[in-house]
Design a protein around this motif. Structure first.
Motif, PDB file in Angstrom:
ATOM      1  N   TYR A 171       0.838  -1.204   0.000  1.00 44.03           N
ATOM      2  CA  TYR A 171       0.000   0.000   0.000  1.00 44.03           C
ATOM      3  C   TYR A 171       0.875   1.257   0.000  1.00 44.03           C
ATOM      4  CZ  TYR A 171      -4.243  -2.607   1.532  1.00 44.03           C
ATOM      5  OH  TYR A 171      -5.317  -3.453   1.639  1.00 44.03           O
ATOM      6  N   THR A 172       0.391   2.304  -0.671  1.00 42.64           N
ATOM      7  CA  THR A 172       1.032   3.617  -0.592  1.00 42.64           C
ATOM      8  C   THR A 172       0.243   4.549   0.328  1.00 42.64           C
ATOM      9  OG1 THR A 172      -0.173   4.373  -2.550  1.00 42.64           O
ATOM     10  CG2 THR A 172       2.015   3.410  -2.906  1.00 42.64           C
ATOM     11  N   ALA A 173      -0.952   4.134   0.719  1.00 40.69           N
ATOM     12  CA  ALA A 173      -1.794   4.900   1.641  1.00 40.69           C
ATOM     13  C   ALA A 173      -2.723   3.922   2.344  1.00 40.69           C
ATOM     14  CB  ALA A 173      -2.600   5.964   0.901  1.00 40.69           C
ATOM     15  N   GLY A 174      -3.259   4.332   3.481  1.00 40.17           N
ATOM     16  CA  GLY A 174      -4.151   3.466   4.228  1.00 40.17           C
ATOM     17  C   GLY A 174      -5.498   3.313   3.565  1.00 40.17           C
ATOM     18  N   CYS A 175      -6.186   2.222   3.892  1.00 42.23           N
ATOM     19  CA  CYS A 175      -7.548   1.996   3.415  1.00 42.23           C
ATOM     20  C   CYS A 175      -8.418   3.185   3.798  1.00 42.23           C
ATOM     21  CB  CYS A 175      -8.090   0.719   4.045  1.00 42.23           C
ATOM     22  SG  CYS A 175      -9.883   0.555   3.987  1.00 42.23           S
ATOM     23  N   ALA A 188      -9.105   0.135  -3.829  1.00 40.40           N
ATOM     24  CA  ALA A 188      -7.723  -0.309  -4.054  1.00 40.40           C
ATOM     25  C   ALA A 188      -6.902   0.786  -4.709  1.00 40.40           C
ATOM     26  CB  ALA A 188      -7.713  -1.578  -4.907  1.00 40.40           C
ATOM     27  N   ALA A 189      -7.509   1.476  -5.679  1.00 40.44           N
ATOM     28  CA  ALA A 189      -6.785   2.528  -6.390  1.00 40.44           C
ATOM     29  C   ALA A 189      -6.335   3.635  -5.448  1.00 40.44           C
ATOM     30  CB  ALA A 189      -7.661   3.102  -7.501  1.00 40.44           C
ATOM     31  N   THR A 190      -7.134   3.935  -4.413  1.00 37.20           N
ATOM     32  CA  THR A 190      -6.749   4.999  -3.481  1.00 37.20           C
ATOM     33  C   THR A 190      -5.553   4.599  -2.627  1.00 37.20           C
ATOM     34  OG1 THR A 190      -8.165   4.309  -1.618  1.00 37.20           O
ATOM     35  CG2 THR A 190      -9.171   5.703  -3.325  1.00 37.20           C
ATOM     36  N   THR A 191      -5.297   3.294  -2.531  1.00 37.80           N
ATOM     37  CA  THR A 191      -4.152   2.824  -1.743  1.00 37.80           C
ATOM     38  C   THR A 191      -2.962   2.449  -2.621  1.00 37.80           C
ATOM     39  OG1 THR A 191      -4.841   0.484  -1.747  1.00 37.80           O
ATOM     40  CG2 THR A 191      -5.762   1.894  -0.022  1.00 37.80           C
ATOM     41  N   GLY A 192      -3.089   2.686  -3.933  1.00 42.35           N
ATOM     42  CA  GLY A 192      -1.986   2.388  -4.847  1.00 42.35           C
ATOM     43  C   GLY A 192      -1.781   0.913  -5.105  1.00 42.35           C
ATOM     44  N   THR A 193      -2.846   0.110  -4.955  1.00 40.98           N
ATOM     45  CA  THR A 193      -2.729  -1.337  -5.133  1.00 40.98           C
ATOM     46  C   THR A 193      -3.749  -1.840  -6.137  1.00 40.98           C
ATOM     47  OG1 THR A 193      -4.316  -1.852  -3.369  1.00 40.98           O
ATOM     48  CG2 THR A 193      -1.999  -1.635  -2.724  1.00 40.98           C
ATOM     49  N   SER A 194      -3.565  -3.085  -6.561  1.00 38.82           N
ATOM     50  CA  SER A 194      -4.571  -3.792  -7.346  1.00 38.82           C
ATOM     51  C   SER A 194      -5.611  -4.360  -6.382  1.00 38.82           C
ATOM     52  CB  SER A 194      -3.917  -4.935  -8.121  1.00 38.82           C
ATOM     53  OG  SER A 194      -3.447  -5.921  -7.212  1.00 38.82           O
TER      54      SER A 194
END
Length: 260
Positions: free
Chosen positions: A81-85, A182-188
């Protein structure tokens, strides 16, 4: 003109007093559920865990910080993750206000996530939070308490909220709430769903740590301070479609942090 039912003051009062009886019944049943939670048998935690914290490495017992009870919020923030859920972030926005009160009730409360400590600390600063947050990266804590999953588990079925669940339909979807979260956390979506929200309670007695309670999914609704107010607002939670659209965006969190 509103499309909602409109009545006289007397009609409202009659309906309100009828509802009040159901609210009182729910309160009594909630009190009884709380008592039953506290009567659950305790399970001794045999495994040793080492967590990274702002003060250095700590064991599970040391996370109690001198108190006899520990509440852990399993915050969705995986290593990728680049940011929290955003949902967990909305819940955590309330934590700083009541942590000090929990302290005075012999209860330590903190968050635990699998992301490296430096990521957690950076996000905490970004959000303007002060509560304690520990990293469980490198140990099995999240996996043992069923809030983190491997790729193999995702394919074969995940044990979450006390039952097996199949994430395949969500993972195969090209769009939808999970993909947007998912997109808000930088993940798939697959990376995002290797973490899940939950809370766990522990007791410390004569140097021994016991697991006393865990809740997941809708079992966390009571932790959303925001929900308790929205459920009393004229339009309720008014979440829209997809449901997370009512949450503040991360750039709004950034703006808030700069004001603190």
């Amino acid at each position: 003109m509103t499309e909602h039912k409109v009545g006289t003051r007397d009609e409202w009062l009659a309906a309100r007093t009828e509802l009040l009886e159901r609210e009182k019944d729910l309160t009594r049943r909630s009190d009884e559920l709380a008592r039953q939670r506290q009567e659950l048998p305790w399970v001794r935690v045999e495994k040793e865990y080492s967590f990274e914290t702002e003060q250095g490495a700590k064991s599970l017992a040391e996370l109690f910080d001198g108190r006899s009870q520990l509440l852990v919020y399993h915050f969705m923030f995986g290593p990728e993750y680049t940011a929290g859920c955003p949902s967990c972030s909305a819940i955590a926005d309330c934590f700083d206000g009541f942590v000090v009160h929990l302290d005075h009730h012999d209860v330590t409360m903190l968050c635990v996530s699998r992301a490296p400590l430096e990521k957690l600390e950076a996000y905490k600063r970004r959000m303007g939070w002060q509560f304690a947050w520990a990293s469980s990266l490198g140990n099995d804590f999240n996996f043992d308490f069923e809030v983190s999953f491997t790729e193999v588990q995702q394919r074969e079925g995940v044990a979450y909220n006390y039952r097996m669940q199949d994430f395949t339909p969500i993972l195969e979807a090209d769009s939808g709430p999970v993909a947007e979260q998912a997109a808000t956390t930088g993940t798939s979506p697959a990376q995002y769903l290797r973490e899940a929200p939950g809370m766990s309670a522990f007791a410390l007695a004569e140097g021994v740590v016991y697991h006393t309670y865990s809740a997941y999914a809708r079992g966390l609704d009571g932790l959303w301070g925001l929900y308790q107010w929205l459920d009393r607002a004229p339009k309720g939670r008014n979440e829209g479609d997809p449901p997370q659209l009512w949450m503040r965006r991360h750039d709004e969190y950034d703006t808030r942090s700069q004001r603190l």
